[in-house]
Design a protein around this motif. Sequence first.
Motif, PDB file in Angstrom:
ATOM      1  N   ARG A 166       0.822  -1.219   0.000  1.00  0.00           N
ATOM      2  CA  ARG A 166       0.000   0.000   0.000  1.00  0.00           C
ATOM      3  C   ARG A 166       0.851   1.263   0.000  1.00  0.00           C
ATOM      4  O   ARG A 166       0.385   2.331  -0.391  1.00  0.00           O
ATOM      5  CB  ARG A 166      -0.922   0.028   1.227  1.00  0.00           C
ATOM      6  CG  ARG A 166      -2.033  -0.997   1.136  1.00  0.00           C
ATOM      7  CD  ARG A 166      -2.804  -1.098   2.433  1.00  0.00           C
ATOM      8  NE  ARG A 166      -3.735   0.004   2.613  1.00  0.00           N
ATOM      9  CZ  ARG A 166      -4.533   0.125   3.664  1.00  0.00           C
ATOM     10  NH1 ARG A 166      -4.504  -0.787   4.638  1.00  0.00           N
ATOM     11  NH2 ARG A 166      -5.351   1.138   3.774  1.00  0.00           N
ATOM     12  N   LYS A 217     -13.703  10.772  -2.280  1.00  0.00           N
ATOM     13  CA  LYS A 217     -13.662   9.302  -2.264  1.00  0.00           C
ATOM     14  C   LYS A 217     -12.816   8.745  -3.382  1.00  0.00           C
ATOM     15  O   LYS A 217     -12.668   9.373  -4.441  1.00  0.00           O
ATOM     16  CB  LYS A 217     -15.091   8.765  -2.321  1.00  0.00           C
ATOM     17  CG  LYS A 217     -15.488   7.907  -3.466  1.00  0.00           C
ATOM     18  CD  LYS A 217     -16.889   7.354  -3.299  1.00  0.00           C
ATOM     19  CE  LYS A 217     -17.661   7.519  -4.604  1.00  0.00           C
ATOM     20  NZ  LYS A 217     -18.993   6.917  -4.579  1.00  0.00           N
ATOM     21  N   ILE A 259      -9.929   1.746  -3.058  1.00  0.00           N
ATOM     22  CA  ILE A 259      -8.714   1.177  -2.480  1.00  0.00           C
ATOM     23  C   ILE A 259      -8.819  -0.349  -2.528  1.00  0.00           C
ATOM     24  O   ILE A 259      -9.893  -0.923  -2.691  1.00  0.00           O
ATOM     25  CB  ILE A 259      -8.458   1.649  -1.028  1.00  0.00           C
ATOM     26  CG1 ILE A 259      -9.526   1.101  -0.066  1.00  0.00           C
ATOM     27  CG2 ILE A 259      -8.391   3.163  -0.944  1.00  0.00           C
ATOM     28  CD1 ILE A 259      -9.178   1.291   1.401  1.00  0.00           C
ATOM     29  N   LEU A 269      -8.896  -4.311  -1.581  1.00  0.00           N
ATOM     30  CA  LEU A 269      -9.590  -5.056  -0.528  1.00  0.00           C
ATOM     31  C   LEU A 269      -8.634  -5.735   0.449  1.00  0.00           C
ATOM     32  O   LEU A 269      -8.914  -5.810   1.643  1.00  0.00           O
ATOM     33  CB  LEU A 269     -10.471  -6.146  -1.152  1.00  0.00           C
ATOM     34  CG  LEU A 269     -11.755  -5.710  -1.864  1.00  0.00           C
ATOM     35  CD1 LEU A 269     -12.429  -6.933  -2.481  1.00  0.00           C
ATOM     36  CD2 LEU A 269     -12.711  -5.020  -0.897  1.00  0.00           C
ATOM     37  N   LYS A 316     -12.165  -3.911 -10.771  1.00  0.00           N
ATOM     38  CA  LYS A 316     -13.205  -3.480  -9.831  1.00  0.00           C
ATOM     39  C   LYS A 316     -13.656  -4.582  -8.884  1.00  0.00           C
ATOM     40  O   LYS A 316     -14.314  -4.311  -7.878  1.00  0.00           O
ATOM     41  CB  LYS A 316     -14.409  -2.923 -10.597  1.00  0.00           C
ATOM     42  CG  LYS A 316     -14.078  -1.669 -11.380  1.00  0.00           C
ATOM     43  CD  LYS A 316     -15.322  -1.021 -11.945  1.00  0.00           C
ATOM     44  CE  LYS A 316     -14.942   0.182 -12.800  1.00  0.00           C
ATOM     45  NZ  LYS A 316     -16.116   0.807 -13.413  1.00  0.00           N
ATOM     46  N   VAL A 351     -11.626  -4.045  -5.309  1.00  0.00           N
ATOM     47  CA  VAL A 351     -11.514  -2.717  -4.674  1.00  0.00           C
ATOM     48  C   VAL A 351     -12.828  -2.326  -4.025  1.00  0.00           C
ATOM     49  O   VAL A 351     -13.884  -2.877  -4.338  1.00  0.00           O
ATOM     50  CB  VAL A 351     -11.119  -1.632  -5.704  1.00  0.00           C
ATOM     51  CG1 VAL A 351      -9.677  -1.821  -6.166  1.00  0.00           C
ATOM     52  CG2 VAL A 351     -12.072  -1.631  -6.896  1.00  0.00           C
ATOM     53  N   ARG A 352     -12.727  -1.381  -3.107  1.00  0.00           N
ATOM     54  CA  ARG A 352     -13.918  -0.819  -2.490  1.00  0.00           C
ATOM     55  C   ARG A 352     -13.693   0.687  -2.343  1.00  0.00           C
ATOM     56  O   ARG A 352     -12.557   1.148  -2.246  1.00  0.00           O
ATOM     57  CB  ARG A 352     -14.192  -1.470  -1.120  1.00  0.00           C
ATOM     58  CG  ARG A 352     -13.131  -1.207  -0.090  1.00  0.00           C
ATOM     59  CD  ARG A 352     -13.428  -1.955   1.214  1.00  0.00           C
ATOM     60  NE  ARG A 352     -12.379  -1.736   2.197  1.00  0.00           N
ATOM     61  CZ  ARG A 352     -12.324  -0.725   3.046  1.00  0.00           C
ATOM     62  NH1 ARG A 352     -13.272   0.191   3.053  1.00  0.00           N
ATOM     63  NH2 ARG A 352     -11.323  -0.614   3.890  1.00  0.00           N
ATOM     64  N   PRO A 353     -14.793   1.458  -2.311  1.00  0.00           N
ATOM     65  CA  PRO A 353     -14.615   2.887  -2.144  1.00  0.00           C
ATOM     66  C   PRO A 353     -14.400   3.233  -0.672  1.00  0.00           C
ATOM     67  O   PRO A 353     -14.946   2.579   0.219  1.00  0.00           O
ATOM     68  CB  PRO A 353     -15.953   3.454  -2.635  1.00  0.00           C
ATOM     69  CG  PRO A 353     -16.949   2.382  -2.313  1.00  0.00           C
ATOM     70  CD  PRO A 353     -16.212   1.079  -2.463  1.00  0.00           C
ATOM     71  N   VAL A 354     -13.594   4.244  -0.430  1.00  0.00           N
ATOM     72  CA  VAL A 354     -13.475   4.781   0.933  1.00  0.00           C
ATOM     73  C   VAL A 354     -13.552   6.293   0.798  1.00  0.00           C
ATOM     74  O   VAL A 354     -13.072   6.858  -0.189  1.00  0.00           O
ATOM     75  CB  VAL A 354     -12.174   4.302   1.617  1.00  0.00           C
ATOM     76  CG1 VAL A 354     -10.940   4.792   0.905  1.00  0.00           C
ATOM     77  CG2 VAL A 354     -12.136   4.693   3.083  1.00  0.00           C
TER      78      VAL A 354
END
Lengths: 498, 498
Positions: free
Chosen positions: A28, A112, A115, A117, A455, A458-461
Amino acid sequence: MTNRFNEASLAEINAVMERSLTAFQEYRQISSDDKAVFLECIATEIEALGDALIVQASAETNLPAARLTGERGRTTFQLRMFANMLREGSWVEASIDTAIPDKNPPKPDIRKQLIALGPVVVFGASNFPFAYSTAGGDTASALAAGCSVVVKAHPAHAATSQMVYEAIQTAIAKTNMPKYIFQHVHGSSFEIGKTLVQHDATAAVGFTGSFAGGKALYDHAAARKNPIPVFSEMGSINPVILLPDSVNKNAASLAKQLAASITLGMGQFCTNPGLLLTVESEGLHSFIDTLGNEIEKVIPANMLHAGIHTAYDNKMHDALAQKAVVLIKHSSVVSKNIEALPTVATVNAQIFLANPLLHEEVFGPYSLLVVCKNINELIAVWKSVRGQLTTSLMGTDQDLADHPELLQIAESIAGRIVFNNVPTGVEVCASMVHGGPFPASTDSRFTAVGIHAVKRWVRPVCYQNCPQQLLPEALKNENTKRIWRLVNNEWTKNDVEC
Amino acid sequence: MTNRFNEASLAEINAVMERSLTAFQEYRQISSDDKAVFLECIATEIEALGDALIVQASAETNLPAARLTGERGRTTFQLRMFANMLREGSWVEASIDTAIPDKNPPKPDIRKQLIALGPVVVFGASNFPFAYSTAGGDTASALAAGCSVVVKAHPAHAATSQMVYEAIQTAIAKTNMPKYIFQHVHGSSFEIGKTLVQHDATAAVGFTGSFAGGKALYDHAAARKNPIPVFSEMGSINPVILLPDSVNKNAASLAKQLAASITLGMGQFCTNPGLLLTVESEGLHSFIDTLGNEIEKVIPANMLHAGIHTAYDNKMHDALAQKAVVLIKHSSVVSKNIEALPTVATVNAQIFLANPLLHEEVFGPYSLLVVCKNINELIAVWKSVRGQLTTSLMGTDQDLADHPELLQIAESIAGRIVFNNVPTGVEVCASMVHGGPFPASTDSRFTAVGIHAVKRWVRPVCYQNCPQQLLPEALKNENTKRIWRLVNNEWTKNDVEC
């Protein structure tokens, strides 16, 4: 199947997943540009294996060198495509809503992006030892997303997988990536798969293969205390609709095109056209004759391995043994050992509708032609099959104009709708959808091919009132990489004015 | 709970879902612009119910009129936001790769867009009788996506739900939509929920409420022969990190801000700050004193219903009865009947880490302050909680500079990271993420609030070599609506030149 690699113990799998989580945290901190260099280096190192890789893969899979060389090209292309996606940068879907302090209540600043998972476990396919395996689309998209990856090597090409693993290890060392960002586990027991999917550190799963395998992994993930996403791309029979004007006008060319697609790579593609649907028409006899003649000419060749051959042979003969199923033709050459016998058969619509066994995938060079009395009966048959990766419409302009209702049905059945072409051949591009309603895949909202495959991992933050210096690069006021961002509901590459 | 509406029979539910599927097919033929008019008409018809709706909702939920009026505004705002999204049109994520006929093999023309999944079943929340209920965010986003919707009315505000249902029926009639595009089912048995989720026609599920409810629906969906997506937004304790420099400098203002957030709406928000984490610091006693004083001053008020009150009372007293948990303050006013007693308590980190009961949500005006020896212990406590909707960092510039590692931890825990503000208050905007790692929601890849909530109910479909006249409007060469499209990997509003 046996191979020279030791079956991973459960203790080893636990250690692998713990290391994967640590490597994910380290990864990361690494920039997108450095990740891009890593992906390109993997491609280069795979190419550097040269003919030895092709020879090994051919020995394990019985696939010819030309096919494997093409597949290797697809694999390295995908890695470079994701590298380009990382360099360009807009894939994070940056979205910025600036503050409105004098609104009542005050609107905060909210930003947003996507990022990663976490650690992704990948199960590759036996029929694509490169492109859907160790360094294939799941691995490439997950590494691009920022995930660590653990691949369960396919036991049918374990040594090939080991070679690709070693190429990735070289790339890790050369580009100074976290040592355990990519790991590789050998084994063929169901227990290993279950343990990998149910480990606390595992954040998502990618699978390409059979319905039984993909569904089992889905069930293991759903049974976790904290369920995780599973993208299993499973079987498909890819219905091809042969409309009457097209059959009347193009019987021979249609038949030749389909015979080639049915037997391409001994039918060992998830996009193989396993079901042909048509209505009674003048040209139908000519179509059937040519289809049979073409199949007769195809020389049997070895399948991937003995297990796949046995399954094909049993399922094909089971299908032929069903009531009112009529053989059109086998190949005229008798198949030996693990060679597949190319075969086409036919049945009428009512028999097909009444017999669920005929709806099942026969993985190999086999297709079933269902002859319907009229278009309504054809639609009933089409709707009776489960979710599909693809469905094809073979029709003249007249056919398509006569039946405007067909497109909506196609959309509800499949992820990809092909007009006047065969379903085999999956272009790697942004607009591709490789996935579809269950059981084509376990989550039809995602594709396994093309840049949007990222996609899945990943997830939105979102960051509310975050100081500029703490924001991720993509969300700062200054748009240093000039990526596309949604700023106060407008897409722009501009900086945010504050 | 009892209400004057009949519990739906299983036969009725089957009929409802069959009608929903038919309505979905009809709705697909309706233009985006007409769907936008429909959503706006729902908003207008809800407003036309006037005070009667507020009075009914207040009678059923005990929520004050001012709060309900605000929530109604949020609900109609959301409907109009999705109408605007439909009119603008770029939300379908149109992507076009044009053919390259002289490539080897030839590259076909491939175009993709998002289409609706099918009938969506929505389970609303008791604490938001408008915004997360009958015509709330799930319904609005699903109707915008092109799905039909079946709402299971919340039994705690069944009559309010019925009024909103009738407003939607009026909008359906006025805008000439399919009669059954939106349906409404009453009932409180678990069997009704299970039957709705497991019906063949159901394509996806939206839920807002408790962990037990949301997880049960997820399990029912995963157990189907063809699993379907479930987006359950469930409990959260929303950890607030109080960094030492901020506590030392702003003890009183921090305490006042948090006390207000903890007791807002009697704590009946999924974003309620149920867990405060801090380290021992000079300002801590002052913070605790002010927090206690503020909580003492809050007047108990009725909770949503008796069941929620009993659960709160039991869980709050259970928490206080745990070893080494110290009450800071209750409200100084004794609570009666179903009034909630505002309460804050404290415990040290080691006790918290050792006692899983203290990690559970206490839904109501309660928060637990965990005092840690140092930042490493605080991080251990923070990481020990499960996935969250939000986490907040209360810190001065000095605090945030001293602890750069905190942001990455926050990202791994929550969907929304709040800086120097309380978690209550969820702005409806494109950059909002309302969702998070399990068990905050069952799929962290999606948000329940903002226009991107629509993505829960859609899947991509691609068209290969599709004749222009058959392509959906968004994918034709001519870009009539001037939407953003990805054409050969470049975002543009231009037509495709062929």
